[in-house]
Design a protein around this motif. Structure first.
Motif, PDB file in Angstrom:
ATOM      1  N   PHE A  72       0.738  -0.929  -0.238  1.00  0.00           N
ATOM      2  CA  PHE A  72      -0.006   0.121  -0.056  1.00  0.00           C
ATOM      3  C   PHE A  72       0.738   1.295   0.010  1.00  0.00           C
ATOM      4  O   PHE A  72       2.073   1.126  -0.633  1.00  0.00           O
ATOM      5  CB  PHE A  72      -0.853  -0.186   1.104  1.00  0.00           C
ATOM      6  CG  PHE A  72      -2.177   0.996   1.051  1.00  0.00           C
ATOM      7  CD1 PHE A  72      -2.898   0.943  -0.112  1.00  0.00           C
ATOM      8  CD2 PHE A  72      -2.289   1.838   2.198  1.00  0.00           C
ATOM      9  CE1 PHE A  72      -3.978   1.715  -0.191  1.00  0.00           C
ATOM     10  CE2 PHE A  72      -3.472   2.722   1.891  1.00  0.00           C
ATOM     11  CZ  PHE A  72      -4.301   2.851   1.157  1.00  0.00           C
ATOM     12  N   THR A  73       0.742   2.430   0.607  1.00  0.00           N
ATOM     13  CA  THR A  73       1.248   3.650   0.427  1.00  0.00           C
ATOM     14  C   THR A  73       2.591   3.332   1.368  1.00  0.00           C
ATOM     15  O   THR A  73       3.688   4.191   0.731  1.00  0.00           O
ATOM     16  CB  THR A  73       0.499   4.636   1.036  1.00  0.00           C
ATOM     17  OG1 THR A  73      -0.730   4.918   0.231  1.00  0.00           O
ATOM     18  CG2 THR A  73       1.253   6.096   0.825  1.00  0.00           C
ATOM     19  N   ASP A  74       2.641   2.607   2.234  1.00  0.00           N
ATOM     20  CA  ASP A  74       4.096   2.557   2.803  1.00  0.00           C
ATOM     21  C   ASP A  74       5.064   2.255   1.587  1.00  0.00           C
ATOM     22  O   ASP A  74       6.277   2.455   1.777  1.00  0.00           O
ATOM     23  CB  ASP A  74       4.024   1.541   3.893  1.00  0.00           C
ATOM     24  CG  ASP A  74       3.362   1.835   5.195  1.00  0.00           C
ATOM     25  OD1 ASP A  74       3.243   2.917   5.384  1.00  0.00           O
ATOM     26  OD2 ASP A  74       2.765   0.950   5.885  1.00  0.00           O
ATOM     27  N   ALA A  75       4.601   1.269   0.796  1.00  0.00           N
ATOM     28  CA  ALA A  75       5.643   0.728  -0.254  1.00  0.00           C
ATOM     29  C   ALA A  75       6.078   1.788  -1.128  1.00  0.00           C
ATOM     30  O   ALA A  75       7.279   2.026  -1.522  1.00  0.00           O
ATOM     31  CB  ALA A  75       4.757  -0.392  -1.249  1.00  0.00           C
ATOM     32  N   THR A  76       5.186   2.689  -1.243  1.00  0.00           N
ATOM     33  CA  THR A  76       5.545   3.903  -2.326  1.00  0.00           C
ATOM     34  C   THR A  76       6.303   4.654  -1.337  1.00  0.00           C
ATOM     35  O   THR A  76       7.575   5.444  -2.165  1.00  0.00           O
ATOM     36  CB  THR A  76       4.354   4.981  -2.644  1.00  0.00           C
ATOM     37  OG1 THR A  76       3.214   4.037  -3.238  1.00  0.00           O
ATOM     38  CG2 THR A  76       4.573   5.805  -3.339  1.00  0.00           C
TER      39      THR A  76
END
Length: 220
Positions: A112-116
């Protein structure tokens, strides 16, 4: 005379039990797919309705964007990559994630956004403040109930990926130093958000990892 049984309908004041949104992150090779499958099966055995999805992806449009992002046939700027990630995420959130959680489902998402933040921010050097602004625009207060970081040294992850013998994508083709920056980024995110992030030592056995994850989920 036998009375016909009628199915009980919820009273107008009753609300559907809230669903949960759980994310799994970590560099490729950390074991996300295995742990997601184990957790989904365990929750289904408890009678939960579970939807498993991934990012980028999860919808027809988002999967097409995923193909562009992972293809090794072309290069793209970091900003293009970043905006494509959030374009895929915007479609995913509005058409899948939010509706299913609102309906009371348990949604488990690979990345999710943590990956980005970790890949495009810490590893590629995109401005973290810009990523934060994009996240606020795309999903605002829609956040995971719980985020698992499967933590594995970059060297160990590279060995696992090599043993799998699968075709590598554009991110997996990056140098070891890139993956180390991704790992460092994930750990920084987990340190900054201890209320939702659980770091799981991915050098443990599959069973040991699953036990840690199960214990954390039981507190939701």
């Amino acid at each position: 005379m036998n009375e016909q049984k009628q199915q009980r309908q919820p009273a107008p004041h009753e609300k559907i039990a809230p669903g949960q949104f759980i994310t799994f992150d970590g560099i490729d090779g950390a074991g996300k797919s295995t742990q997601i499958e184990l957790l989904a099966n365990a929750l289904r055995q408890q009678g939960k309705t579970v939807h498993v999805t991934r990012e980028p992806g999860g919808t027809v449009i988002s999967e097409k964007i995923r193909e562009l992002l992972l293809s090794t046939e072309q290069q793209m700027t970091t900003m293009t990559e970043l905006l494509l990630m959030f374009a895929a995420r915007a479609e995913h959130i509005q058409t899948v994630l939010k509706p299913k959680v609102a309906a009371g489902d348990w949604v488990i998402c690979s990345r999710f956004t943590d990956a980005t933040m970790a890949y495009q921010g810490y590893a590629r050097g995109a401005d973290l403040a810009v990523i934060t602004q994009l996240a606020a625009l795309v999903h605002d207060d829609f956040q995971p109930s719980l985020s698992f970081l499967l933590d594995l040294p970059a060297e160990a992850a590279a060995v696992r990926r090599q043993h799998r013998g699968e075709a590598i994508d554009r991110f997996e083709a990056e140098a070891l130093s890139f993956m180390q920056r991704v790992r460092d980024g994930y750990l920084a995110i987990a340190h900054a958000h201890p209320e939702r992030c659980v770091v799981v030592d991915a050098t443990q056995s599959v069973e040991q990892m699953a036990a840690v994850i199960s214990q954390a989920v039981s507190r939701l």
